[in-house]
Design a protein around this motif. Sequence first.
Motif, PDB file in Angstrom:
ATOM      1  N   SER A 131       0.849  -1.197   0.000  1.00  0.00           N
ATOM      2  CA  SER A 131       0.000   0.000   0.000  1.00  0.00           C
ATOM      3  C   SER A 131       0.877   1.237   0.000  1.00  0.00           C
ATOM      4  CB  SER A 131      -0.911  -0.004   1.224  1.00  0.00           C
ATOM      5  OG  SER A 131      -0.150  -0.058   2.424  1.00  0.00           O
ATOM      6  N   ILE A 132       0.421   2.243  -0.662  1.00  0.00           N
ATOM      7  CA  ILE A 132       1.211   3.456  -0.820  1.00  0.00           C
ATOM      8  C   ILE A 132       1.341   4.184   0.516  1.00  0.00           C
ATOM      9  CG2 ILE A 132      -0.816   4.818  -1.470  1.00  0.00           C
ATOM     10  CD1 ILE A 132       1.009   6.355  -3.390  1.00  0.00           C
ATOM     11  N   PRO A 133       2.525   4.628   0.893  1.00  0.00           N
ATOM     12  CA  PRO A 133       2.691   5.346   2.170  1.00  0.00           C
ATOM     13  C   PRO A 133       1.915   6.661   2.152  1.00  0.00           C
ATOM     14  CG  PRO A 133       4.818   4.621   1.294  1.00  0.00           C
ATOM     15  CD  PRO A 133       3.814   4.413   0.213  1.00  0.00           C
ATOM     16  N   LEU A 134       1.224   6.947   3.233  1.00  0.00           N
ATOM     17  CA  LEU A 134       0.425   8.167   3.321  1.00  0.00           C
ATOM     18  C   LEU A 134       1.298   9.414   3.231  1.00  0.00           C
ATOM     19  CD1 LEU A 134      -2.319   9.512   3.782  1.00  0.00           C
ATOM     20  CD2 LEU A 134      -1.921   9.308   6.255  1.00  0.00           C
ATOM     21  N   LYS A 135       2.496   9.345   3.773  1.00  0.00           N
ATOM     22  CA  LYS A 135       3.385  10.505   3.760  1.00  0.00           C
ATOM     23  C   LYS A 135       3.787  10.896   2.345  1.00  0.00           C
ATOM     24  CE  LYS A 135       7.541  12.307   5.988  1.00  0.00           C
ATOM     25  NZ  LYS A 135       8.669  12.001   6.918  1.00  0.00           N
ATOM     26  N   LEU A 136       3.833   9.891   1.438  1.00  0.00           N
ATOM     27  CA  LEU A 136       4.243  10.161   0.065  1.00  0.00           C
ATOM     28  C   LEU A 136       3.200  10.978  -0.694  1.00  0.00           C
ATOM     29  CD1 LEU A 136       6.381   9.612  -2.153  1.00  0.00           C
ATOM     30  CD2 LEU A 136       5.083   7.547  -2.747  1.00  0.00           C
ATOM     31  N   ILE A 137       1.944  10.762  -0.379  1.00  0.00           N
ATOM     32  CA  ILE A 137       0.861  11.432  -1.125  1.00  0.00           C
ATOM     33  C   ILE A 137       0.101  12.442  -0.270  1.00  0.00           C
ATOM     34  CG2 ILE A 137       0.522   9.511  -2.703  1.00  0.00           C
ATOM     35  CD1 ILE A 137      -1.864   8.672  -0.972  1.00  0.00           C
ATOM     36  N   GLN A 138       0.629  12.786   0.883  1.00  0.00           N
ATOM     37  CA  GLN A 138      -0.082  13.696   1.773  1.00  0.00           C
ATOM     38  C   GLN A 138      -0.335  15.056   1.124  1.00  0.00           C
ATOM     39  OE1 GLN A 138       1.928  14.438   5.475  1.00  0.00           O
ATOM     40  NE2 GLN A 138       0.186  15.550   6.368  1.00  0.00           N
ATOM     41  N   SER A 139       0.705  15.605   0.509  1.00  0.00           N
ATOM     42  CA  SER A 139       0.542  16.916  -0.135  1.00  0.00           C
ATOM     43  C   SER A 139      -0.296  16.809  -1.404  1.00  0.00           C
ATOM     44  CB  SER A 139       1.919  17.513  -0.448  1.00  0.00           C
ATOM     45  OG  SER A 139       2.662  16.629  -1.277  1.00  0.00           O
ATOM     46  N   SER A 140      -0.210  15.680  -2.110  1.00  0.00           N
ATOM     47  CA  SER A 140      -0.998  15.504  -3.334  1.00  0.00           C
ATOM     48  C   SER A 140      -2.488  15.476  -3.027  1.00  0.00           C
ATOM     49  CB  SER A 140      -0.599  14.211  -4.046  1.00  0.00           C
ATOM     50  OG  SER A 140       0.773  14.214  -4.371  1.00  0.00           O
ATOM     51  N   GLN A 141      -2.875  14.858  -1.908  1.00  0.00           N
ATOM     52  CA  GLN A 141      -4.282  14.786  -1.532  1.00  0.00           C
ATOM     53  C   GLN A 141      -4.867  16.154  -1.219  1.00  0.00           C
ATOM     54  OE1 GLN A 141      -3.949  11.931   1.697  1.00  0.00           O
ATOM     55  NE2 GLN A 141      -4.757  10.286   0.411  1.00  0.00           N
ATOM     56  N   ILE A 142      -4.020  17.114  -0.909  1.00  0.00           N
ATOM     57  CA  ILE A 142      -4.499  18.464  -0.587  1.00  0.00           C
ATOM     58  C   ILE A 142      -4.458  19.374  -1.812  1.00  0.00           C
ATOM     59  CG2 ILE A 142      -4.071  20.506   0.833  1.00  0.00           C
ATOM     60  CD1 ILE A 142      -2.893  18.646   2.954  1.00  0.00           C
ATOM     61  N   ILE A 143      -3.387  19.277  -2.597  1.00  0.00           N
ATOM     62  CA  ILE A 143      -3.182  20.219  -3.702  1.00  0.00           C
ATOM     63  C   ILE A 143      -3.967  19.832  -4.946  1.00  0.00           C
ATOM     64  CG2 ILE A 143      -1.447  21.205  -5.254  1.00  0.00           C
ATOM     65  CD1 ILE A 143       0.574  20.947  -3.017  1.00  0.00           C
ATOM     66  N   LEU A 144      -3.940  18.550  -5.319  1.00  0.00           N
ATOM     67  CA  LEU A 144      -4.549  18.131  -6.588  1.00  0.00           C
ATOM     68  C   LEU A 144      -6.053  18.400  -6.662  1.00  0.00           C
ATOM     69  CD1 LEU A 144      -2.652  14.833  -7.483  1.00  0.00           C
ATOM     70  CD2 LEU A 144      -2.360  17.122  -8.437  1.00  0.00           C
ATOM     71  N   PRO A 145      -6.841  18.171  -5.588  1.00  0.00           N
ATOM     72  CA  PRO A 145      -8.268  18.512  -5.703  1.00  0.00           C
ATOM     73  C   PRO A 145      -8.524  19.976  -6.019  1.00  0.00           C
ATOM     74  CG  PRO A 145      -7.910  17.063  -3.836  1.00  0.00           C
ATOM     75  CD  PRO A 145      -6.558  17.457  -4.334  1.00  0.00           C
ATOM     76  N   ARG A 146      -7.721  20.877  -5.445  1.00  0.00           N
ATOM     77  CA  ARG A 146      -7.897  22.300  -5.735  1.00  0.00           C
ATOM     78  C   ARG A 146      -7.543  22.612  -7.178  1.00  0.00           C
ATOM     79  NH1 ARG A 146      -7.995  25.773  -1.206  1.00  0.00           N
ATOM     80  NH2 ARG A 146      -8.071  27.439  -2.768  1.00  0.00           N
ATOM     81  N   LEU A 147      -6.464  21.986  -7.673  1.00  0.00           N
ATOM     82  CA  LEU A 147      -6.041  22.224  -9.052  1.00  0.00           C
ATOM     83  C   LEU A 147      -7.055  21.651 -10.039  1.00  0.00           C
ATOM     84  CD1 LEU A 147      -3.838  23.323 -10.912  1.00  0.00           C
ATOM     85  CD2 LEU A 147      -2.695  21.098 -10.763  1.00  0.00           C
ATOM     86  N   LEU A 148      -7.558  20.447  -9.762  1.00  0.00           N
ATOM     87  CA  LEU A 148      -8.554  19.834 -10.645  1.00  0.00           C
ATOM     88  C   LEU A 148      -9.856  20.616 -10.632  1.00  0.00           C
ATOM     89  CD1 LEU A 148      -7.967  16.041  -9.859  1.00  0.00           C
ATOM     90  CD2 LEU A 148      -7.309  17.298 -11.916  1.00  0.00           C
ATOM     91  N   LEU A 149     -10.184  21.214  -9.487  1.00  0.00           N
ATOM     92  CA  LEU A 149     -11.404  22.010  -9.399  1.00  0.00           C
ATOM     93  C   LEU A 149     -11.330  23.208 -10.332  1.00  0.00           C
ATOM     94  CD1 LEU A 149     -14.106  22.624  -7.988  1.00  0.00           C
ATOM     95  CD2 LEU A 149     -12.815  23.876  -6.253  1.00  0.00           C
ATOM     96  N   ILE A 150     -10.183  23.870 -10.377  1.00  0.00           N
ATOM     97  CA  ILE A 150     -10.013  25.014 -11.271  1.00  0.00           C
ATOM     98  C   ILE A 150     -10.094  24.575 -12.724  1.00  0.00           C
ATOM     99  CG2 ILE A 150      -8.413  26.807 -12.013  1.00  0.00           C
ATOM    100  CD1 ILE A 150      -7.421  27.044  -9.213  1.00  0.00           C
ATOM    101  N   TYR A 151      -9.438  23.455 -13.048  1.00  0.00           N
ATOM    102  CA  TYR A 151      -9.499  22.929 -14.413  1.00  0.00           C
ATOM    103  C   TYR A 151     -10.942  22.620 -14.813  1.00  0.00           C
ATOM    104  CZ  TYR A 151      -4.577  22.374 -15.682  1.00  0.00           C
ATOM    105  OH  TYR A 151      -3.279  22.609 -16.044  1.00  0.00           O
TER     106      TYR A 151
END
Length: 841
Positions: A159-179
Motif C-alpha cells: 500500500s502506498i505510504p500516506l506521507k508520500l501522497i499527503q501533499s498531493s491529496q491536498i493540492i490536486l483537488p484544488r487544481l482539478l477544481l479550477i481545471y
Amino acid sequence: MYSDQHNTIENPTSLPSSTYFQEYYLQDENRVQKLLDILFDPHQPLPEIIQKYLTIIKSYLSGRQSFEGFCKELQKYDNSILCGCVWTNSTISYRCRTCAINPCMSLCSDCFYAGNHDKHDTNMFRSIGGGVCDCGDIEVMNSNGFCKSHGPNRIPNESIPLKLIQSSQIILPRLLLIYYVVFFVVSITAECCICQSKDDQNPLGLVVRLSDSGVLGIREVSSTSDNYLPLSIDDNNKSSSNYPLICCDANLKRNDKKYLSTDKQLEESNRTCAQFYEEKIRTMLEMFTEESVSESMTISWRTGIIINSCGHSMHLSCYKEYFKSHTKKTASENDPHIEFKCPMCRQKSNGLIYTPQIDKQIESNENLIETVSNLIEKNIKICISPLIAEWLTNFIEKIYLMVNKNYRTIDKQIKQPSDDILALFLISILRFNLENDILIRDTPFIDSPIINRKSCFCELFYICNLKYPYLLNHSHILLWHRIATGHMNTKLNNNEQTVPLLLSDSVVLLLRIMLSLPYLITKELYRVIVQVLFNLTYIQALFTIISEMNKTEQEIWSRISVDKTKNNISEYLRMISLKLFQSNFNSNIDNTKISSFESINALIRERCGNFIKIAALIQHYLYQSITWWIPDHHLHFDHLSKNLIKELQLYNNDEPYWFSNDSLSIINNWLDEVLILDKQQSILKIIHAIPVFHSPQFIELPTCYSDLFRSCNHRRCSYCQELIIEPILCLICGIVYSQERTKKQCCDQQTRFIQEHLLLCSGNLNISININSTKTLIQREKRYTYWISLYLDQHGEEDLNLRRGRILYLDRDRLRLLYSAWISSNLDQLINRWSTDPFDF
C-alpha cells in the motif's frame, strides 16, 4: 525559524519553499488552505497561474525529491489490474499472436519482457498512430501472457505510504477544481445540432427545459427541521396536532393560505419565504397603489419557472421541422406540456430560447453616472427581425402561461396582461431564476452530477431586455435620479401613495435599472449601477437596525461623536438615529441593549448579503465568470461575501461610495419619504429585515425501515377516523395520507385534501413513499412515476412490497441524489417516463 517566512505568505510573489511547506504547512489544515487560496487565486486566469507557479506546485507535490523521481516512486505502488500505458506515434511496441484473443492487441516493452512469451509467435513494430498496453485485459489476450504486475492473478504491491501522497491529496483537488470549472464554463461557438451549420442568417437558439418549481417558496428561517417521526405506536395515539407528522390534517399544511391569514401568532422561525413576501405585499397594498408596489417587489414566490439547457443549439427552422416530426400534428409549440428529446443528448426538453448575437458594447464617457442617466432617458429600443420578434413573444407567452396565477398576490384578473403586470412578470422570472441558482450554490452536500445543465439566465435576460423598454412609463427615469442623486419629485408625497426607496426591494430596483438600459452595457457601467444600489441597500440595512431599537437606544446613538476610524458608519448612525428619535419611530421595546460598532457592521453585512450574491451572479453570467463560486463547494458567509465584493470591485470595499458631494442630503431625502407616512406600525412591519432563508430539507427518515413502517402504519383519517389502508408519507412536509385511488376510499374530504396537498406542498410536486410497498412516488400535477426505493437490504437489493421480509436500511446516497434533483429542479433527469394512468400500487 519559521515566523519570518510565515509572515511573507500574504505576498504571492514570496511563497514558502518545498521543505518549509512539508514540515510546517502540512501540519495545520487551516494554514495550508490559506496558502492554497493565495496560490490558486480565483481572480487570476488559469494560464497565468500555471505559468507562474507550475514549478513550485511540482515541488510541493514531490517533496524533497525531483518531480520525475516522485512519479517513478508512485508507479511502484500501482495495483491496477490493467497496465493502460499509453504511447503516441513512433513508439516501439510488441504483439504476441500466440496469446492474442484480439488480433489488434499490443504490449509495452516493460510488460512484454516481464511476461511469459518465450517461443511465442511475437513481433516488434513501430506504432505509428499510437496505442495502449493491453496487459491484464482478459478480453484481449490470454492470461498466461500477463506480467506479474497485471491481471487477476497479479502479485499486489504494498500500500502506498500516506506521507508520500499527503501533499498531493491536498493540492490536486484544488487544481482539478479550477481545471473543471474553467473548461466547464468555456463558451464554444454554437452550431445547429441537426444541420451542423453556423449560418448567421438563420437565428440560433438553445434547447431548453421549462420546469415549474416551488422549492424557493418553502424555504424557512429556521435551519433545523421540525419534521420527525414518532417511533412508537404509543406516540401515534396522541393528538396529531402535537406532531408535524400527521394524518390528513389540512389545518397544518405548510403553505395553506387560509391557515396563514388567520394565524396571527405564526412563529418567526417557522415562516416560509412565500409567507414572508406575501404578507409583506399584502401590507404594502394597504398603504400604496398597486402600480407602485409592482415596481418595488416581485411575486410568484410559491411557484416559478426554472429555465436550463443541455447546452445544444438548433436553428429556428430546424427546430420547427424537428418539432413537427416528433409530436402530434395538433400540438402547439407554445404548449409547455408538449415535450421532445434533444436531438443530440436525448434529454427531455420543451422549448427553444433565442441565443443573442452581441456585436458591440455601448461606450461610456468619463462621467459614468451621467452616461447611465442619458441611456435611461433615451429608452433605446433594439430593432430585431419580425421572425425573431415573433419567436420572443411566443416564448414569453409560453412561460407566462406556465406560471400558476392562483398564487399571484397582484393580479388584475384580465386575460391579456397590461404593461405593468407584464413588466412585473419579467422581473419576477429573472429574480426567481437568480434566487434558485443561489439556493443551489448555498446548499451543502448537493450531488454535482445531477446539476450539470446550463443556466439560461443570459438568454432570458436578453429576451426580457428586448421586451421591457416597450413597457416603461418614464417612472424608471425618476427612480434612477432618486437613487443616484437623491432627487425628490414634488409629486412624491403621502397622497400619491408611492413606495419609498427604503421600503423597496433593492434587487428589484437593480433588475429594473438593468432592463431599462440597452443590452449590453460595459462592465464599468454595471459596476457603477451596483455601487449606487449597494449604497441604498446599505442604508436600508442600517435603517432597519436602528428602527428595531427602542427610544433609549436611539437617543444614545444619536449623541455619539463621529469617529473617523470607523469610516462613515458613525456619521450615518448618528444622523439616522437622530432622525428616527425625533420622529418617535422605534420598536417600543422596554429592554435596552446597546450594540457595538462591530455587531452593527456584522448585521449590515448579513442584510446586504443577498443583494451582493444577486449582483455577483448577474456579473457572472453577463460579464465575467466567477470560477470559484460553484455548487457543492460551500463557503462560510463572511469568506463568500468578502470574495464576492472583491469580484464586484466596489469602489469602497463594503462601505458606501457616493457619486455626489452631499451624501447626507441623499440619505435625508430617503428618510423623509418614509417618515412622512402615517401608519407607523404598518411601516415597521414592512421594513422588517428580510430573514436568511435556509435550504428546505426532506423529513428525517429513520435508518431502519421497520421504524418507519411502525410509525406510519395503523394511522386513521382525521376526518372519518377510518384506518388508512395504503399510507403514503410525503418526504417534503411529513404528512401521512391515503392513496387517492385505493379501492376503498374512506371519505370525500380525504380526496379533496390530497388534491390540496399536491397543490400547496411544493408547487404541484409531491415526493413520497408508499409505506406498504417501499416505492418512491414522484407526482407532478396529473402525471406521476415510480423511482427506485430508498431502503435496501444489507446486500444493496430492494424488497418491493416486503415479499422477502428482509431488514431494510436507508440508502443515504439514493436519498442525497433524490434531494439534489429536487432542490435543483432536475427531477426529469432521474425519470425515464411519466405516466397519466390511474395509480396502481
